[in-house]
Design an enzyme around this catalytic site. Structure first.
Site: not given
Ligand code: AMP
Ligand code: ZN
Length: 139
Positions: A100, A98
């Site tokens: 950020h 992922h």
């Protein structure tokens, strides 16, 4: 399926989704560093950046590029820190890659990513050459 981000992608866990594409999804971080803190994930489960197939890597960064200015505009941020904790030793807690996107503001005092590192090693030209050669030889 125990991966929380896979469960979000599958709709089995709630999320504040802000962007969707065929291969990527973006949703608000549940425990934001600043308001607007957003995570971009591939829909399929890959643990680290290096695990992403090229098409998926492109799709994830395409989503990052599309979402980042929207996040900045939505919370009136001056900038964003865009970063990946890539692997457990780097602080990755959720083993589903992922990115950020963290809104930043003039004078927020949080500093650049460089601040994660207390000091820089004194590497000679020869050592830098050797590191570059080692990276080039890895394929
Ligand atoms: P990392 O340390 O890079 O793996 O970051 C994981 C991030 O996921 C943290 O910032 C958490 O606040 C966030 N997070 C954990 N669970 C959820 C969830 N169910 N929905 C949204 N964000 C989450
Ligand atoms: Zn997953």
């Amino acid at each position: 399926m125990s991966c929380i981000f896979c469960r979000i992608v599958d709709g089995d866990l709630p999320s504040r989704t802000v962007y969707e594409s065929d291969e990527a999804l973006a949703f608000l971080d549940a425990n934001p560093l600043t308001a607007g803190h957003t995570l971009v994930v591939p829909r399929d489960h890959y643990e680290t950046v290096g695990d992403l197939p090229p098409g998926t890597a492109g799709a994830v960064f395409e989503a990052v590029s599309a979402v980042t200015p929207r996040v900045e505009a939505a919370v009136d941020a001056d900038a964003t820190t865009v970063a990946v904790n890539n692997g457990e030793a780097a602080g990755q807690e959720v083993p589903h890659t992922h990115v950020h996107i963290v809104p930043r503001f003039e004078g927020d005092g949080n500093g650049p990513i460089h601040r994660l590192f207390g000091s820089r090693p004194a590497l000679s030209d020869e050592e830098l050459d050797a590191v570059a050669a080692a990276i080039r030889s890895e394929h």
